[in-house]
Design a protein around this motif. Structure first.
Motif, mmCIF file in Angstrom:
data_model
loop_
_atom_site.group_PDB
_atom_site.id
_atom_site.type_symbol
_atom_site.label_atom_id
_atom_site.label_comp_id
_atom_site.label_asym_id
_atom_site.label_seq_id
_atom_site.Cartn_x
_atom_site.Cartn_y
_atom_site.Cartn_z
ATOM 1 N N TRP A 1 1.993 1.157 10.281
ATOM 2 C CA TRP A 1 3.237 1.384 10.227
ATOM 3 C C TRP A 1 3.937 2.085 11.214
ATOM 4 O O TRP A 1 5.130 2.164 11.554
ATOM 5 C CB TRP A 1 3.479 2.221 8.688
ATOM 6 C CG TRP A 1 3.669 1.448 7.681
ATOM 7 C CD1 TRP A 1 4.188 0.079 7.235
ATOM 8 C CD2 TRP A 1 2.913 1.927 6.300
ATOM 9 N NE1 TRP A 1 4.281 -0.235 5.982
ATOM 10 C CE2 TRP A 1 3.279 0.803 5.323
ATOM 11 C CE3 TRP A 1 2.227 2.721 5.830
ATOM 12 C CZ2 TRP A 1 2.976 0.717 4.065
ATOM 13 C CZ3 TRP A 1 1.842 2.758 4.591
ATOM 14 C CH2 TRP A 1 2.121 1.973 3.548
ATOM 15 N N VAL A 2 2.888 2.985 11.681
ATOM 16 C CA VAL A 2 3.328 4.009 12.827
ATOM 17 C C VAL A 2 3.510 3.309 14.235
ATOM 18 O O VAL A 2 4.342 3.625 14.779
ATOM 19 C CB VAL A 2 2.278 5.220 12.760
ATOM 20 C CG1 VAL A 2 2.547 6.135 14.202
ATOM 21 C CG2 VAL A 2 2.378 5.970 11.704
ATOM 22 N N GLY B 1 7.786 -1.530 6.521
ATOM 23 C CA GLY B 1 7.260 -1.194 5.116
ATOM 24 C C GLY B 1 7.291 0.074 4.512
ATOM 25 O O GLY B 1 7.126 0.002 3.078
ATOM 26 N N LEU B 2 7.913 0.883 5.036
ATOM 27 C CA LEU B 2 7.959 2.274 4.576
ATOM 28 C C LEU B 2 9.529 2.228 3.634
ATOM 29 O O LEU B 2 9.717 3.374 3.205
ATOM 30 C CB LEU B 2 8.110 3.316 5.742
ATOM 31 C CG LEU B 2 6.763 3.447 6.452
ATOM 32 C CD1 LEU B 2 7.135 4.471 7.563
ATOM 33 C CD2 LEU B 2 5.680 3.895 5.473
ATOM 34 N N LEU C 1 0.822 -1.262 0.075
ATOM 35 C CA LEU C 1 0.089 -0.127 0.011
ATOM 36 C C LEU C 1 0.754 1.284 0.070
ATOM 37 O O LEU C 1 0.322 2.345 -0.054
ATOM 38 C CB LEU C 1 -0.983 0.123 1.295
ATOM 39 C CG LEU C 1 -2.081 -1.119 1.051
ATOM 40 C CD1 LEU C 1 -3.077 -0.973 2.536
ATOM 41 C CD2 LEU C 1 -3.127 -0.729 -0.192
ATOM 42 N N LYS C 2 2.296 1.203 -0.213
ATOM 43 C CA LYS C 2 3.093 2.248 -0.077
ATOM 44 C C LYS C 2 2.792 3.207 -1.398
ATOM 45 O O LYS C 2 2.692 2.528 -2.289
ATOM 46 C CB LYS C 2 4.609 1.760 -0.120
ATOM 47 C CG LYS C 2 5.454 3.025 -0.090
ATOM 48 C CD LYS C 2 5.668 3.356 1.574
ATOM 49 C CE LYS C 2 6.332 4.503 1.708
ATOM 50 N NZ LYS C 2 5.506 5.702 1.652
ATOM 51 N N MET D 1 -5.822 3.328 5.943
ATOM 52 C CA MET D 1 -5.709 3.795 7.423
ATOM 53 C C MET D 1 -5.027 2.753 8.291
ATOM 54 O O MET D 1 -4.162 3.009 9.092
ATOM 55 C CB MET D 1 -7.105 4.256 8.105
ATOM 56 C CG MET D 1 -7.115 4.712 9.376
ATOM 57 S SD MET D 1 -6.332 6.297 9.572
ATOM 58 C CE MET D 1 -6.486 6.777 11.293
ATOM 59 N N ASP D 2 -5.716 1.678 8.131
ATOM 60 C CA ASP D 2 -5.131 0.414 9.235
ATOM 61 C C ASP D 2 -3.639 0.140 8.514
ATOM 62 O O ASP D 2 -2.880 -0.146 9.794
ATOM 63 C CB ASP D 2 -5.927 -0.800 8.895
ATOM 64 C CG ASP D 2 -7.452 -0.490 9.383
ATOM 65 O OD1 ASP D 2 -7.703 0.463 10.128
ATOM 66 O OD2 ASP D 2 -8.441 -1.271 9.206
ATOM 67 N N GLN D 3 -3.376 0.177 7.548
ATOM 68 C CA GLN D 3 -1.992 0.147 7.252
ATOM 69 C C GLN D 3 -0.995 1.058 7.856
ATOM 70 O O GLN D 3 0.019 0.951 8.269
ATOM 71 C CB GLN D 3 -1.730 0.074 5.825
ATOM 72 C CG GLN D 3 -0.417 0.139 5.025
ATOM 73 C CD GLN D 3 0.409 -1.079 5.395
ATOM 74 O OE1 GLN D 3 0.097 -2.182 4.678
ATOM 75 N NE2 GLN D 3 1.176 -1.149 6.255
ATOM 76 N N ILE D 4 -1.556 2.549 7.654
ATOM 77 C CA ILE D 4 -0.812 3.644 8.200
ATOM 78 C C ILE D 4 -0.440 3.383 9.741
ATOM 79 O O ILE D 4 0.736 3.543 10.142
ATOM 80 C CB ILE D 4 -1.332 4.866 8.050
ATOM 81 C CG1 ILE D 4 -1.561 5.229 6.457
ATOM 82 C CG2 ILE D 4 -0.713 6.199 8.692
ATOM 83 C CD1 ILE D 4 -2.457 6.366 6.065
ATOM 84 N N VAL D 5 -1.520 3.112 10.483
ATOM 85 C CA VAL D 5 -1.825 2.691 11.971
ATOM 86 C C VAL D 5 -0.614 1.541 12.165
ATOM 87 O O VAL D 5 0.362 1.803 12.939
ATOM 88 C CB VAL D 5 -2.818 2.537 12.347
ATOM 89 C CG1 VAL D 5 -2.667 2.201 13.981
ATOM 90 C CG2 VAL D 5 -3.923 3.566 12.353
#
Lengths: 369, 369
Positions: free
Chosen positions: B122-123, B129-130, B67-68, B116-120
């Motif tokens: 990663w953070v 994955g970034l 999802l990047k 959104m779930d992917q971002i959460v």
């Protein structure tokens, strides 16, 4: 790297990171001053340079199986940031080669040559080791900084060394050709970015100009032309890479060189485009003095004097020494710091050292007449 | 993205790249205006937003198994540049969620939630994955932009949706806590970067302040406080995240908000530190008007009026419309462009739309009295 404030003292505490790019440059500078100017032939200067060089040898490459250098490390040498470019590596080569010339220790020479060959491989054969993802929309680009750096390294490595001059002759030739691709618009402009085939690029990327950088390329080219007795290249370097960007890049209203321009006269997107930065002016001083030495064209000496006048009136700090780095368009100090992430022990001393050297030669010649 | 010049027309030719960050933002803006303000409820605005959203769906992720998102793509959607951050992804979420609210097409909602779930993840769980290399010297950092963005996304996703409000309640709470870590020095300063444990960092990184950003965090927090009837958080958001940075960040000599400051009063290393940029002023307008609406504290309305006066005298272009983006310290236009890599269809219309909404509510209330 914590920057020194106006007085040159550090502002922060002990736990600070070190920019290896800047470290390579000051190691080079200390060695060069020690080697070339008797008044800097001091043990403490040499010791500092060796300590800096040994730190680079020990910690510049975070991975044992790659020559990729860190951009920033902690004080105890742990990598903080790695760039996907070749510049930290180039300054490593400069530091190592100059350390070898100063100490005559072969391991520095070997380190310089090994890294140089890796850089040439990354630039000309396979960039995958730099860590940049290959993307379908990212066409190969000829950014002037890359062949400029290579030409500068060839100049450094080949000084008084016939074997190295032979080994890197073709790299030097290639670098000159790639720099020449930036002379665009029927020889009327130097553009920072062109396609890999030497075509002008669309949009503001293609229209981008950096007068100080073009002028720096000018004196790199002129030194190469002098070393190779290439009269035509010498003429092009002065006419196209020095005079063109100087005449278009000098602010007629307030004086000083603009940081960035758009070749079609549009407003650049870089926020600092109209700020006056120290380093383009140091490059211009070297360029016009060297060009005058080569050609004895009085016009070039007048440009040198005009820049001198601006520089010592605006950048130099008569109260507390050193130069300020960043003036606003009107020529007033915008940042009071004397050092920072990009202003270290390099552009000012390199300029003063090279100008002193050329002026001494000019005086010696005139005394002979 | 080619930026429009002062008149708003493009400068370059056809073969131009598109910044997806900006694209997510204008898709969000078009949808929001279409959805909320009757005078923008026009088919051409909706069609443009859908076209933009479909482009994002088709081309934002260069790889099918990740999802990047790309940061820049060519006009036909090929990736040019990928950043190692979460921001392109966050603006993708904003665009998709607002598109769903506007069109009621479920696939937009699903795309928003999935990203959104992917971002959460990663953070908060695994940033690998970034694409950022893990380096031994790079300690985890709490940069205020990250929890701010997450809080803003929670606000966006949860509007009138109890299920989503429940799902993201904990993410919202975590974001508020991480933002609160930036209130340092016994509650006397907002610092942009702190350690992952909420400690002040050494050097200029730790002393770095961005008044506009702190004020923006202020109104994000205040909206969250209002939504959760959290009086203490509301008070902190106004006193600490709005008033503190406004009072220290306003240029007493020439007016306007400084772009960057050093908490100890040293000179920042950012070249544009004393330039006046449009966006901190748009954030301050929203913040003080919302804070006045919440508290009816007259002092806050006076700050709003002071900023209004500066903004419409300095940034707004009465001759050719739109706002300039970049003024020098003295408040004169430094870059004549109306759009650029960072100034698109977002901060100005968001500010005007939000201020219009709040002012309408204030007028409606005062009419009732």
């Amino acid at each position: 790297m914590e920057r020194p404030d106006r007085k040159g003292t550090g502002q922060g505490n002990d736990v600070l990171d070190t920019a290896l790019t800047g470290q390579g440059l000051w190691v080079w500078m200390y060695c060069r001053l020690y080697r070339k100017l008797p008044r800097f032939h001091q043990q403490e200067i040499l010791s500092a340079a060796i300590a800096g060089g040994e730190f680079l040898l020990a910690y510049a490459c975070p991975s044992a199986d790659s020559l990729k250098c860190a951009f920033v490390v902690t004080r105890n040498g742990q990598a903080v940031k790695i760039q996907r470019t070749i510049f930290s590596e180039c300054f490593y080569v400069m530091a190592m080669d100059e350390l070898w010339r100063t100490t005559h220790e072969e391991r520095y020479k070997k380190a310089a040559e090994k890294m140089m060959d890796q850089i040439v491989h990354w630039v000309r054969e396979d960039p995958s080791g730099l860590g940049k993802a290959e993307l379908p929309g990212a066409a190969p680009l000829n950014a002037m900084a890359v062949p400029m750096m290579l030409l500068n390294l060839v100049d450094q490595l080949c000084e008084g060394d016939e074997d190295m001059a032979k080994k890197y002759e073709e790299v030097g030739k290639w670098s000159v050709e790639k720099i020449m691709q930036h002379l665009q618009r029927d020889g009327k402009a130097i553009l920072e970015n062109v396609s890999d085939q030497g075509q002008e690029l669309p949009g503001c990327l293609g229209r981008h100009q950096n007068p100080g950088h073009a002028i720096e390329a000018g004196w790199f080219l002129l030194r190469h032309a002098i070393a190779h007795s290439d009269h035509s290249l010498a003429q092009t370097s002065v006419e196209k890479f020095m005079l063109l960007p100087f005449l278009s890049g000098w602010d007629q209203e307030y004086g000083g060189l603009f940081s960035f321009q758009d070749v079609d006269g549009h407003c650049p997107t870089q926020l600092e485009w109209n700020m006056k930065l120290w380093w383009p002016h140091t490059e211009a001083l070297i360029a016009f003095l060297l060009a005058y030495q080569k050609t004895r064209d009085q016009r070039l000496l007048e440009h040198f004097e005009k820049i001198c006048d601006y520089v010592f009136r605006r950048f130099s700090d008569p109260e507390q020494g050193e130069w300020f780095g960043y003036l606003n368009r009107e020529g007033n100090v915008a940042l009071t710091i004397k050092g920072g992430p990009f202003k270290g022990c390099f552009h000012v001393p390199r300029c003063l050292y090279m100008c002193e050297e050329i002026l001494s030669q000019l005086l010696a010649t005139s005394n002979k007449i």
